[in-house]
Design a protein around this motif. Structure first.
Motif, PDB file in Angstrom:
ATOM      1  N   UNK A 129       0.641  -1.110  -0.014  1.00  0.00           N
ATOM      2  CA  UNK A 129       0.222  -0.271   0.336  1.00  0.00           C
ATOM      3  C   UNK A 129       0.981   1.320  -0.049  1.00  0.00           C
ATOM      4  N   UNK A 130       0.718   1.838  -0.877  1.00  0.00           N
ATOM      5  CA  UNK A 130       1.463   2.790  -1.435  1.00  0.00           C
ATOM      6  C   UNK A 130       0.722   4.372  -0.768  1.00  0.00           C
ATOM      7  N   UNK A 131       0.838   4.678   1.018  1.00  0.00           N
ATOM      8  CA  UNK A 131       0.241   5.812   1.384  1.00  0.00           C
ATOM      9  C   UNK A 131       0.970   6.665   0.912  1.00  0.00           C
ATOM     10  N   UNK A 132       1.829   7.601   0.138  1.00  0.00           N
ATOM     11  CA  UNK A 132       2.388   8.498   0.053  1.00  0.00           C
ATOM     12  C   UNK A 132       1.844   9.902  -0.950  1.00  0.00           C
ATOM     13  N   UNK A 133       2.455  10.979  -0.747  1.00  0.00           N
ATOM     14  CA  UNK A 133       2.933  11.639  -2.271  1.00  0.00           C
ATOM     15  C   UNK A 133       3.793  11.669  -3.157  1.00  0.00           C
ATOM     16  N   UNK A 134       4.056  12.526  -4.090  1.00  0.00           N
ATOM     17  CA  UNK A 134       5.413  13.233  -4.206  1.00  0.00           C
ATOM     18  C   UNK A 134       6.252  14.009  -3.418  1.00  0.00           C
ATOM     19  N   UNK A 135       5.706  14.642  -2.486  1.00  0.00           N
ATOM     20  CA  UNK A 135       5.502  15.761  -1.387  1.00  0.00           C
ATOM     21  C   UNK A 135       6.331  14.500  -0.193  1.00  0.00           C
ATOM     22  N   UNK A 136       6.736  13.518  -0.247  1.00  0.00           N
ATOM     23  CA  UNK A 136       6.722  13.093   0.762  1.00  0.00           C
ATOM     24  C   UNK A 136       7.938  11.523  -0.352  1.00  0.00           C
ATOM     25  N   UNK A 137       8.459  11.883  -1.730  1.00  0.00           N
ATOM     26  CA  UNK A 137       8.595  10.635  -2.502  1.00  0.00           C
ATOM     27  C   UNK A 137      10.108  10.716  -1.846  1.00  0.00           C
ATOM     28  N   UNK A 152      11.860   3.514  -0.854  1.00  0.00           N
ATOM     29  CA  UNK A 152      11.693   2.519  -0.150  1.00  0.00           C
ATOM     30  C   UNK A 152      11.212   1.338  -1.071  1.00  0.00           C
ATOM     31  N   UNK A 153       9.921   1.977  -1.888  1.00  0.00           N
ATOM     32  CA  UNK A 153       8.918   1.244  -2.856  1.00  0.00           C
ATOM     33  C   UNK A 153       9.801   0.722  -3.827  1.00  0.00           C
ATOM     34  N   UNK A 154      10.407   1.075  -4.487  1.00  0.00           N
ATOM     35  CA  UNK A 154      11.572   0.371  -5.462  1.00  0.00           C
ATOM     36  C   UNK A 154      12.279  -0.633  -5.078  1.00  0.00           C
ATOM     37  N   UNK A 155      12.786  -0.873  -3.810  1.00  0.00           N
ATOM     38  CA  UNK A 155      13.919  -1.499  -3.252  1.00  0.00           C
ATOM     39  C   UNK A 155      12.832  -2.562  -2.775  1.00  0.00           C
ATOM     40  N   UNK A 156      11.561  -2.250  -2.275  1.00  0.00           N
ATOM     41  CA  UNK A 156      11.160  -3.366  -1.585  1.00  0.00           C
ATOM     42  C   UNK A 156      10.304  -4.476  -3.343  1.00  0.00           C
ATOM     43  N   UNK A 157      10.426  -4.134  -3.840  1.00  0.00           N
ATOM     44  CA  UNK A 157       9.688  -4.680  -5.499  1.00  0.00           C
ATOM     45  C   UNK A 157      10.583  -4.975  -5.495  1.00  0.00           C
ATOM     46  N   UNK A 158      11.878  -4.835  -5.824  1.00  0.00           N
ATOM     47  CA  UNK A 158      12.816  -5.823  -6.409  1.00  0.00           C
ATOM     48  C   UNK A 158      12.803  -6.811  -5.507  1.00  0.00           C
ATOM     49  N   UNK A 189      -1.102   8.650  -4.884  1.00  0.00           N
ATOM     50  CA  UNK A 189       0.140   6.778  -4.484  1.00  0.00           C
ATOM     51  C   UNK A 189      -0.183   6.422  -6.071  1.00  0.00           C
ATOM     52  N   UNK A 190      -1.286   5.754  -6.608  1.00  0.00           N
ATOM     53  CA  UNK A 190      -0.864   5.351  -7.338  1.00  0.00           C
ATOM     54  C   UNK A 190      -0.130   5.841  -8.182  1.00  0.00           C
ATOM     55  N   UNK A 191       0.424   6.545  -9.614  1.00  0.00           N
ATOM     56  CA  UNK A 191       1.542   6.934 -10.250  1.00  0.00           C
ATOM     57  C   UNK A 191       3.478   6.422  -9.237  1.00  0.00           C
ATOM     58  N   UNK A 192       3.233   6.553  -7.656  1.00  0.00           N
ATOM     59  CA  UNK A 192       4.099   6.552  -7.273  1.00  0.00           C
ATOM     60  C   UNK A 192       4.745   4.593  -7.856  1.00  0.00           C
ATOM     61  N   UNK A 193       3.777   4.123  -7.630  1.00  0.00           N
ATOM     62  CA  UNK A 193       3.517   2.649  -7.513  1.00  0.00           C
ATOM     63  C   UNK A 193       4.196   2.102  -9.181  1.00  0.00           C
ATOM     64  N   UNK A 194       3.673   3.103 -10.104  1.00  0.00           N
ATOM     65  CA  UNK A 194       3.919   3.238 -11.048  1.00  0.00           C
ATOM     66  C   UNK A 194       5.243   3.228 -12.001  1.00  0.00           C
ATOM     67  N   UNK A 195       5.769   4.205 -11.282  1.00  0.00           N
ATOM     68  CA  UNK A 195       7.204   4.157 -11.671  1.00  0.00           C
ATOM     69  C   UNK A 195       8.198   4.121 -10.864  1.00  0.00           C
ATOM     70  N   UNK A 196       7.899   2.859  -9.885  1.00  0.00           N
ATOM     71  CA  UNK A 196       8.768   2.505  -9.058  1.00  0.00           C
ATOM     72  C   UNK A 196       8.635   1.070  -9.816  1.00  0.00           C
ATOM     73  N   UNK A 246       1.280  -7.749   3.848  1.00  0.00           N
ATOM     74  CA  UNK A 246       1.194  -6.703   3.788  1.00  0.00           C
ATOM     75  C   UNK A 246       2.183  -5.739   4.206  1.00  0.00           C
ATOM     76  N   UNK A 247       2.385  -4.414   3.741  1.00  0.00           N
ATOM     77  CA  UNK A 247       3.576  -4.230   3.411  1.00  0.00           C
ATOM     78  C   UNK A 247       2.318  -2.042   3.103  1.00  0.00           C
ATOM     79  N   UNK A 248       2.919  -1.571   4.782  1.00  0.00           N
ATOM     80  CA  UNK A 248       2.212  -0.194   4.471  1.00  0.00           C
ATOM     81  C   UNK A 248       3.298   0.789   4.315  1.00  0.00           C
ATOM     82  N   UNK A 249       3.318   1.618   3.359  1.00  0.00           N
ATOM     83  CA  UNK A 249       4.587   2.275   3.468  1.00  0.00           C
ATOM     84  C   UNK A 249       3.648   4.214   3.086  1.00  0.00           C
TER      85      UNK A 249
END
Lengths: 218, 278
Positions: free
Chosen positions: B61-69, B75-81, B99-106, B174-177
């Motif tokens: 669950x990527x619960x953040x926006x570009x302000x907290x990128x 973390x999102x990128x590393x965890x996905x990898x 949040x969804x564009x952060x997931x897409x980008x990662x 379940x991973x909450x970022x």
């Protein structure tokens, strides 16, 4: 090409926002207002496409889930606040929202933030496993770990006592309350330190963007 | 000498901004590569992912926006990898509108390194859903009901991976970022205990005082916090990336701030003493 234009717009807007650090100026104001407008539009469009359309409009009007008329009606009643004579109807929706969320919150918060947290403090003051760990691998970190349970229990009791006002905080009681206050200050200091960490991280992100993505220096 | 302290005491704050900017920018241009050693919560996070069976389905669950990128995206990128390297499949969603564009980008960035991954079979982005706590509770009953379509508008039942996903019980982890409300705290309160989740958290440093209590009580099985947590995790998975680059800048930035606080306090005491003397 479009990516390049986007990149430069983002770079300019970043510089406009950062220019506030020097002093307030029209460029900063422009970027600030643009952000508010774009954010509002984005959230509105996203709410329609991701929530209202797939969770209400499509199941109700295309799949015949008529029960959804009830939440839709409650949702529409919220807009009666714009009509003074009918505005009282919006209270029904608000009552449902407050009631449902309160019901959910009472159980959830009592379990997660109260019962489980109290249970987590019911620990032995002396933890033999930590002593074994220290004996096997003597280090400063493992030495400090020997006292974590004691500090947790001691901190909990002294801080709770600071908020216990049925006894005058003087003499021994005053000393305990002062220790509680001191530990609270340590907590606030740590909290502030972490806040600074987050703010520095925000700056790092913008510097990486400007020096790396835009200029290509990194 | 005292005039120097008086000047420091009345230093224009814009000089401070400049010092901090330089302290952050220079280590990025000229990296120092400070050593990293994983802390307990980061190690627990890593071990939790290593302990799940290969092929498991994990919810992020990527619960953040570009302000907290800055803190959370690495973390999102590393965890996905890490998850993809272990052949795990990933379902992503967000309780934050941006949040969804952060997931897409990662996922786009990670699939550059691991190009065989397929949307719909290896990973899915369910997108954003409004409703906060209500969404968390509803997902315990049916994720299909909360997310009838994914972020790309594909119906839930048309996605191969989602045929194996019914509710929280379908996930090994379940991973909450997250950066704030709704986020990790709400996952702990409304989902972890109630649906018996094994919950991991990635959080901004500012959230550490609040979330540490959840980690100590076992409600969180692991925790990454801020750039330092992300950098330690990158070190563990053997993929030094965004956070590892940023950690030098953060360390030097902190040193400059500490130095300024010390200087400011000394200047204040010296000039105060002078005033008292006069």
């Amino acid at each position: 090409m479009s990516e390049l234009i986007g990149l430069w717009i983002a770079a300019l807007l970043t510089v406009f926002i950062l220019s506030f650090l020097y002093k307030d100026n029209p460029f900063y104001k422009f970027a600030e207002h643009l952000f508010v407008g774009v954010a509002a539009g984005y959230v509105l469009a996203l709410s329609w496409h991701n929530t209202i359309k797939p969770n209400l409009v499509e199941p109700l009007f295309y799949q015949g889930e008529w029960i959804l008329i009830v939440p839709m009606a409650f949702g529409l009643l919220l807009f009666t606040r714009f009509i003074p004579k009918m505005s009282w109807l919006s209270r029904w929706s608000l009552a449902a929202i407050v009631g449902i969320y309160s019901g959910l919150a009472v159980v959830a918060i009592a379990e997660a933030d109260f019962v489980t947290q109290i249970r987590a403090t019911l620990i032995p003051i002396w933890d033999q496993t930590k002593w074994t760990q220290f004996s096997n691998q003597p280090s400063i970190v493992h030495f400090i770990h020997l006292f974590t349970n004691f500090i947790t229990i001691f901190g909990l009791l002294t801080i709770l006592f600071y908020f216990f006002f049925s006894v005058e905080h003087s003499g021994t009681w005053g000393l305990i309350a002062k220790i509680g206050t001191g530990l609270l200050m340590v907590g606030f200091g740590a909290g502030y330190g972490y806040t600074v960490m987050t703010r520095i991280a925000l700056l790092i992100d913008r510097v990486v963007f400007l020096l790396g993505d835009v200029i290509g220096l990194l | 000498m005292s005039s120097v302290w008086t000047k420091i005491n009345h230093l224009d704050k814009r000089w401070i901004y400049l010092f901090v900017l330089l302290a952050v920018a220079l280590p990025l241009i000229l990296p120092i590569n400070l050593p990293l050693s994983p802390s307990g919560p980061v190690m627990s996070f890593y071990k939790a992912i290593e302990s799940i069976p290969k092929g498991s389905i994990v919810l992020i669950s990527n619960d953040y926006d570009p302000g907290s990128k800055a803190e959370l995206y690495p973390m999102t990128e590393a965890v996905l990898y890490h998850l993809f390297k272990r052949n795990c499949r990933v379902v992503m969603l967000s309780l934050f509108p941006a949040g969804p564009p952060m997931s897409e980008r990662a996922v786009a960035r990670v699939t550059e390194d691991l190009p065989n991954l397929q949307y719909g079979t290896d990973f899915v982005n369910l997108g954003y859903k409004d409703g906060r706590e209500a969404v968390l509770v509803e997902m315990g009953r049916s994720i299909r009901s909360a997310f009838p379509k994914d972020y790309r508008g594909i119906p839930y039942d048309s996605i191969a991976l989602l045929k194996e996903v019914e509710n929280y019980s379908s996930f090994a982890l379940v991973i909450s970022i997250s950066v704030g409300y709704p986020g990790t705290k709400e996952y702990v309160q409304y989902a972890q205990g109630r649906f018996n989740l094994k919950l991991l958290a990635g959080a901004a440093a500012v959230s550490v005082p609040e979330y540490s209590a959840y980690y100590n009580s076992g409600q969180l099985s692991g925790m990454l916090t801020g750039i330092s947590g992300a950098a330690e995790y990158e070190e563990l998975i053997g993929r030094r990336a965004l956070a590892a680059k940023a950690i030098d800048a953060q360390a030097i930035g902190h040193m400059v701030i500490i130095l300024l606080i010390v200087l400011g306090n000394v200047a204040w005491f010296v000039t105060k003493g002078k005033k008292n003397h006069e």
